[in-house]
Design a protein around this motif. Structure first.
Motif, short mmCIF file in Angstrom:
data_model
loop_
_atom_site.label_atom_id
_atom_site.label_comp_id
_atom_site.label_asym_id
_atom_site.label_seq_id
_atom_site.Cartn_x
_atom_site.Cartn_y
_atom_site.Cartn_z
N GLY A 105 -2.06 19.59 0.53
CA GLY A 105 -0.92 18.71 0.38
C GLY A 105 -0.02 18.64 1.58
N SER A 106 -0.20 19.55 2.53
CA SER A 106 0.58 19.51 3.76
C SER A 106 -0.12 18.73 4.87
CB SER A 106 0.86 20.94 4.25
OG SER A 106 1.64 21.65 3.32
N CYS A 107 -1.35 18.28 4.59
CA CYS A 107 -2.14 17.56 5.60
C CYS A 107 -2.54 16.15 5.19
CB CYS A 107 -3.41 18.35 5.92
SG CYS A 107 -3.14 19.86 6.86
N TYR A 108 -2.54 15.87 3.88
CA TYR A 108 -3.07 14.61 3.39
C TYR A 108 -1.99 13.53 3.41
CZ TYR A 108 -5.73 11.42 0.32
OH TYR A 108 -6.39 10.35 -0.23
N GLU A 109 -1.75 12.99 4.59
CA GLU A 109 -0.73 11.96 4.77
C GLU A 109 -1.20 10.63 4.18
OE1 GLU A 109 2.13 10.35 8.37
OE2 GLU A 109 0.10 10.99 8.85
N VAL A 110 -0.30 9.96 3.46
CA VAL A 110 -0.61 8.66 2.86
C VAL A 110 0.59 7.73 3.02
CG1 VAL A 110 -2.20 9.64 1.16
CG2 VAL A 110 0.22 9.37 0.58
N PRO A 111 0.39 6.43 2.88
CA PRO A 111 1.53 5.50 2.91
C PRO A 111 2.49 5.79 1.75
CG PRO A 111 -0.55 4.33 3.16
CD PRO A 111 -0.89 5.72 2.76
N PRO A 112 3.78 5.51 1.93
CA PRO A 112 4.75 5.76 0.86
C PRO A 112 4.39 5.11 -0.47
CG PRO A 112 5.89 5.29 2.91
CD PRO A 112 4.44 5.04 3.17
N ALA A 113 3.90 3.86 -0.42
CA ALA A 113 3.57 3.16 -1.65
C ALA A 113 2.43 3.86 -2.40
CB ALA A 113 3.19 1.71 -1.36
N MET A 114 1.46 4.39 -1.67
CA MET A 114 0.35 5.10 -2.31
C MET A 114 0.84 6.38 -2.97
SD MET A 114 -3.23 6.50 -0.67
CE MET A 114 -3.85 4.83 -0.36
N LEU A 115 1.75 7.10 -2.31
CA LEU A 115 2.32 8.30 -2.90
C LEU A 115 3.04 7.96 -4.20
CD1 LEU A 115 3.29 11.22 -3.09
CD2 LEU A 115 5.10 10.64 -1.45
N GLU A 116 3.88 6.95 -4.19
CA GLU A 116 4.65 6.61 -5.39
C GLU A 116 3.75 6.17 -6.53
OE1 GLU A 116 7.74 7.38 -5.75
OE2 GLU A 116 7.73 8.10 -3.68
N GLU A 117 2.72 5.40 -6.21
CA GLU A 117 1.79 4.95 -7.24
C GLU A 117 1.06 6.13 -7.87
OE1 GLU A 117 -2.17 2.07 -7.68
OE2 GLU A 117 -1.22 2.37 -5.73
N ALA A 118 0.61 7.07 -7.03
CA ALA A 118 -0.12 8.23 -7.54
C ALA A 118 0.80 9.17 -8.32
CB ALA A 118 -0.77 8.98 -6.38
N ALA A 119 2.00 9.40 -7.80
CA ALA A 119 2.93 10.33 -8.45
C ALA A 119 3.43 9.80 -9.78
CB ALA A 119 4.10 10.62 -7.52
N GLU A 120 3.44 8.49 -9.94
CA GLU A 120 3.83 7.92 -11.24
C GLU A 120 2.81 8.29 -12.31
OE1 GLU A 120 4.86 3.55 -13.22
OE2 GLU A 120 4.76 3.78 -11.04
N ILE A 121 1.54 8.39 -11.91
CA ILE A 121 0.48 8.75 -12.85
C ILE A 121 0.39 10.27 -13.00
CG2 ILE A 121 -2.02 8.65 -13.27
CD1 ILE A 121 -1.99 6.02 -11.59
N LEU A 122 0.48 10.97 -11.87
CA LEU A 122 0.32 12.43 -11.86
C LEU A 122 1.36 13.04 -10.93
CD1 LEU A 122 -1.37 14.89 -12.73
CD2 LEU A 122 -2.94 14.38 -10.85
N PRO A 123 2.55 13.39 -11.47
CA PRO A 123 3.64 13.87 -10.62
C PRO A 123 3.29 15.06 -9.74
CG PRO A 123 4.45 13.38 -12.83
CD PRO A 123 2.95 13.28 -12.88
#
Length: 252
Positions: free
Chosen positions: A173-191
């Motif tokens: 999790g300290s290396c897997y950089e993603v676009p902000p929108a992808m993070l928010e979409e994923a975290a909405e499903i799995l915080p």
């Protein structure tokens, strides 16, 4: 050959290979004959029958394929699937199953899942007649669409109790950089996947998300550790698009 190996009880061994075992995938442009030789060497090291190690054509789905019994091993002259995979777990057309989890209801078939940043998960559980084993490929898409939940559900339907899981090396999790929108979409499903890189940008913690899902499913989890991007002993697609694949394994 193994990054990590342990006896898991009930006659089972769980392991994750490293680059010393070589690339085990037939779909990354490697010489197929060399890949088959590496697979044969791995089977010999595992002390399982030649040609018995079951692979799958992984497509980032939430599909679980069941391997009901050990079938007669293929020969090198036998036809292979369009992805180049072959194993004891063949469908009617002689192809390895297209799926992102494999399940052996009696634990008789050695199982393999291949990764190079995604999360390899090995699972086992006791049943009334022995053990049930499974492996799962938990990439971002599969994790968010339920590959682990489907695997656990199918294992329990096969009679598995007291489920255990081993989460192998993956991009951390300290290396897997993603676009902000992808993070928010994923975290909405799995915080639990919400993370930041060491340099402060949005990131996904796929191993953490996998652990959270499995714990919610009442599975006992062991995280083996290891970041694929940080370790030269592991393959990483993020580090090199030409990377090979290492494997998570379970066998008796």
């Amino acid at each position: 050959m193994f990054w990590w190996q342990a006896q898991a009880g009930d006659g089972l061994t769980v392991a994750f290979t490293n680059t010393a075992a070589g690339n085990l995938a037939l779909h990354v442009g490697d010489d197929p004959a060399q890949v088959r030789r590496r697979r044969a060497a791995l089977e010999q090291h595992m002390d399982v029958p030649a040609g018995s190690l079951a692979f799958m054509n992984q497509v980032h789905s939430n599909v679980v394929a069941t391997v009901p019994r050990l079938r007669t091993p293929r020969t090198d002259s036998s036809p292979v699937s369009s992805e180049g995979e072959f194993s004891a777990a063949e469908g009617p057309a002689g192809d390895a199953p297209t799926a992102d989890a494999l399940l052996s209801p009696d634990g008789s078939v050695p199982l393999a899942v291949m990764v190079a940043d995604c999360v390899p998960v090995v699972l086992a559980g006791r049943s009334g007649t022995g053990v049930v084993t499974a492996v799962a490929h938990a990439g971002r898409r599969g994790l968010l669409t339920g590959i682990l939940a489907n695997t656990v559900q199918d294992m329990r339907a096969a009679g598995a109790l007291s489920l255990r899981a081993w989460i192998g090396p993956a991009v951390c999790g300290s290396c897997y950089e993603v676009p902000p929108a992808m993070l928010e979409e994923a975290a909405e499903i799995l915080p639990a996947v919400r993370s930041r890189t060491r340099w402060g940008t949005p990131a996904l913690d796929l191993p953490g998300g996998a652990q959270a899902q499995l714990v919610d499913l009442d599975v006992d989890v062991l995280r083996v550790g290891g970041c694929t991007l940080e370790s030269d002993d592991l393959y990483s697609h993020r580090r090199s698009s030409a990377a090979g694949r290492f494997a998570g394994l379970v066998w008796r």
